[in-house]
Design a protein around this motif. Structure first.
Motif: not given
Length: 621
Positions: A553-556, A575-579, A586-588
């Motif tokens: 759940g971190k970054g969401f 969403v924190d894509l960098d996290a 992968p962020v895909i």
């Protein structure tokens, strides 16, 4: 399959020739080929070969699913080049998890036949004593029990040898170092009252018979010591000085630090399983019954073997693999026979009957790759049926008392728990087979030649008109980013369309918006995935990143709740894509039509880039 040589020649040809193969080995159904250049392998050509059930790229290997004839094919492949049976694969660097799973799997595969053989001896002994055919105090019982126990007692040596071979070490040196854990002198010292001291350092008195974790850790540490020793020693004296340093450094540390640490981890496994067995014993068999096909696809079922052996060592019985895999395997058999009964394709019927028969005896790859996975819907039915039967196994406290392939012939391994445990296993088999068969028969499968004839519209009910076949539903992009086909998603559950058809987005922004008017049907607690159903019945899953469930759940930031009605373009989450990237994932983001088997086709947009609200896919009825 008769001409193994011809098939072997075609396989070698389509993986880039014998010069591209590092080594060749096999498990029960898969030919495993670590390749020097995986890009040279023609996966489509391999899958099209008669006798090949499927191809999986996992653990740094090209794994070709053959079925029960795999050993014959492997022998023919081995004749076509100077391949090693060794396993230390080189080449493309893997992430730590895949490397760990691949190593554990490779280490345990050669030992599994010995474990299963000794386990069946234990099962036969349990039956003989329960029926009064053999007394537990008889010499025959004592000797047979010794035959079975020898495999487990000397497990540290076997694991040391196999692990050493996997890591590219001298396996005899690795096995010899692990042998010190169970040497009679060390066992005798443990029984004495005086402490065991090595240069004033006390060695903890721990029993390592049947130990699994300590030898794995010891040989892993040996790898670095051996590497250092080879680097500093002159070539002229390496043959004896390198193993000398290996013994002098690793053996004391194995007894003083590494062994007790491994024992501590084993005790942790004991308390974990003891807690589950006392508080929620239904959890593991149900989850294993439901998700076993996914473990088999990735080869992870072998990587669970050390945990299963630790359970046997600590509790005396197992609940991790046996009951759940029995449920899943028999569900595969039931689904395969249902496909054979329903299909009009003679080749598919023949494949389904053969695969269903082998699944009865615990070998499910032919059924998985040849029948249920290609047809999709039967795989879902297998997972449901396996979960139901696994739940039964958990609620009735089903236990295995030895390792064996989870099929109908494995019933003796349940005898150690008494007659009721065997009866519960039989009922589990019946539930799994019947549920897999009936569910597949009812819900069917989508294959062009097996589509049911369109139902006639009754003249007596003119208000019910047949829906046009060319109706399409538009799915808008929930993200801004670059569009990718599912085949480029680095997760086989999505890339092989196991969850359904769809598309993927490499996002540029972290806002996720609703792709249509509908209802939020699922919100995962970790926020990494959201399920929606459109007002037209299209079911969509937005899975944000790959393996992001591990982020807990971190970054969401989820902005909607299950059951909430949404309009196209409504903000669902941030969403924190960098996290995600910093966590190594992968962020895909796959956007999956999970009920795509209910539709004729799903067509992705031809645009390489999309904005929020741009057309992403069309779903055709």
């Amino acid at each position: 399959m008769k001409n193994y040589k011809a098939l072997a020649e075609q396989i070698v040809k389509h993986v880039g020739g014998s010069s591209n193969i590092q080594s060749v080995t096999n498990c029960m159904t898969r030919l495993r080929l670590p390749l020097k250049d995986p890009a040279k392998a023609d996966t489509k050509a391999l899958q099209a070969l008669d006798g090949v059930q499927g191809v999986v790229e996992k653990g740094g290997q090209t794994q070709i699913v053959i079925g029960t004839d795999v050993a014959n094919v492997k022998n023919e492949v081995a004749k076509l080049g100077s391949f090693e049976e060794g396993t230390a694969a080189s080449g493309k660097k893997e992430n730590w998890f895949n490397a760990l799973v691949g190593t554990i799997t490779a280490v345990f595969q050669p030992i599994i036949p010995a474990i299963c053989g000794s386990g069946m001896i234990k099962a036969v002994l349990a039956i003989c004593t329960a029926c009064g055919w053999l007394g537990a105090d008889s010499m025959i019982y004592t000797l047979l029990s010794m035959f079975a126990d020898s495999v487990f007692y000397f497990m540290p040596i076997y694991l040391g040898f196999s692990m050493g071979k996997r890591l590219g070490l001298n396996p005899f040196v690795a096995a010899s170092i692990c042998a010190c854990l169970i040497h009679p002198t060390f066992v005798t010292l443990q029984g004495a009252e005086d402490p065991i001291l090595f240069f004033a350092m006390e060695i903890k008195k721990v029993s390592y018979a049947s130990a699994v974790v300590p030898p794995l850790l010891i040989v892993w540490f040996l790898k670095y010591v051996d590497k250092l020793a080879n680097r500093i020693m002159p070539n002229a004296v390496k043959i004896f000085m390198v193993p000398l340093l290996d013994f002098l450094i690793v053996c004391p540390l194995a007894l003083i630090i590494i062994g007790p640490l491994g024992s501590f981890l084993g005790d942790g496994l004991y308390f974990f399983f003891d807690f589950l067995n006392n508080q929620a014993r239904w959890v593991i068999p149900m989850l294993m019954g439901a998700f076993c096909p996914l473990f088999v696809m990735t080869g992870m079922h072998y990587s669970l073997m050390p945990v299963q052996l630790a359970q046997y060592a600590s509790l005396g019985y197992g609940t991790l693999l046996g009951p759940g895999m029995l449920a899943s395997n028999l569900a595969q058999a039931g689904a395969s026979f249902a496909v054979a009964l329903r299909t009009r394709d003679t080749k598919l019927r023949s494949t389904a009957v053969s695969a269903g028969t082998t699944a009865l005896f615990g070998i499910t790859e032919p059924a998985l790759y040849g029948v249920t996975l290609p047809l999709k819907t039967p795989l879902w039915m297998v997972m449901i049926a396996g979960g139901i039967a696994g739940l039964w196994g958990g609620l009735t406290n089903m236990r295995t008392y030895a390792s064996a392939t989870a099929g109908v012939l494995a019933l003796p391994v349940y005898a150690g728990g008494g007659l009721q445990n065997v009866i519960n296993a039989v009922i589990c088999i019946v539930i799994a087979f019947a549920a897999g068969f009936i569910l597949t028969l009812i819900f069917g499968f989508r294959k062009q030649e097996d589509q049911p004839e369109p139902a006639a519209v009754s003249e007596e009910t003119p208000e019910k008109k047949a829906e046009p076949l060319n109706v399409s539903y538009e799915i808008l992009s929930p993200l801004k980013g670059h569009v990718l086909p599912l085949t480029q998603v680095p997760d086989e559950v999505f890339s092989r369309r196991i969850m359904g058809a769809g598309a993927a987005i490499d996002p540029q922004e972290g806002e996720i918006k609703a792709p249509f008017d509908g209802t939020v049907t699922a919100v995962f607690p970790t926020g990494h995935a959201i399920g929606l159903t459109s007002n037209d019945g299209v079911e969509c899953l937005i899975h944000i990143g790959i393996d992001t469930v591990e982020m807990d759940g971190k970054g969401f930031e989820t902005l909607v709740k299950q059951g909430q009605t949404v309009k196209a373009g409504d903000l669902l989450s941030r969403v924190d894509l960098d996290a995600i990237r910093k966590a190594g994932h992968p962020v895909i983001t796959p956007v999956i039509i999970t009920n795509s088997s209910n539709y004729v086709d799903v067509i992705e947009t031809g645009k390489p880039e999309v904005l929020h609200g741009d057309p992403l896919m069309k779903v055709f009825r």
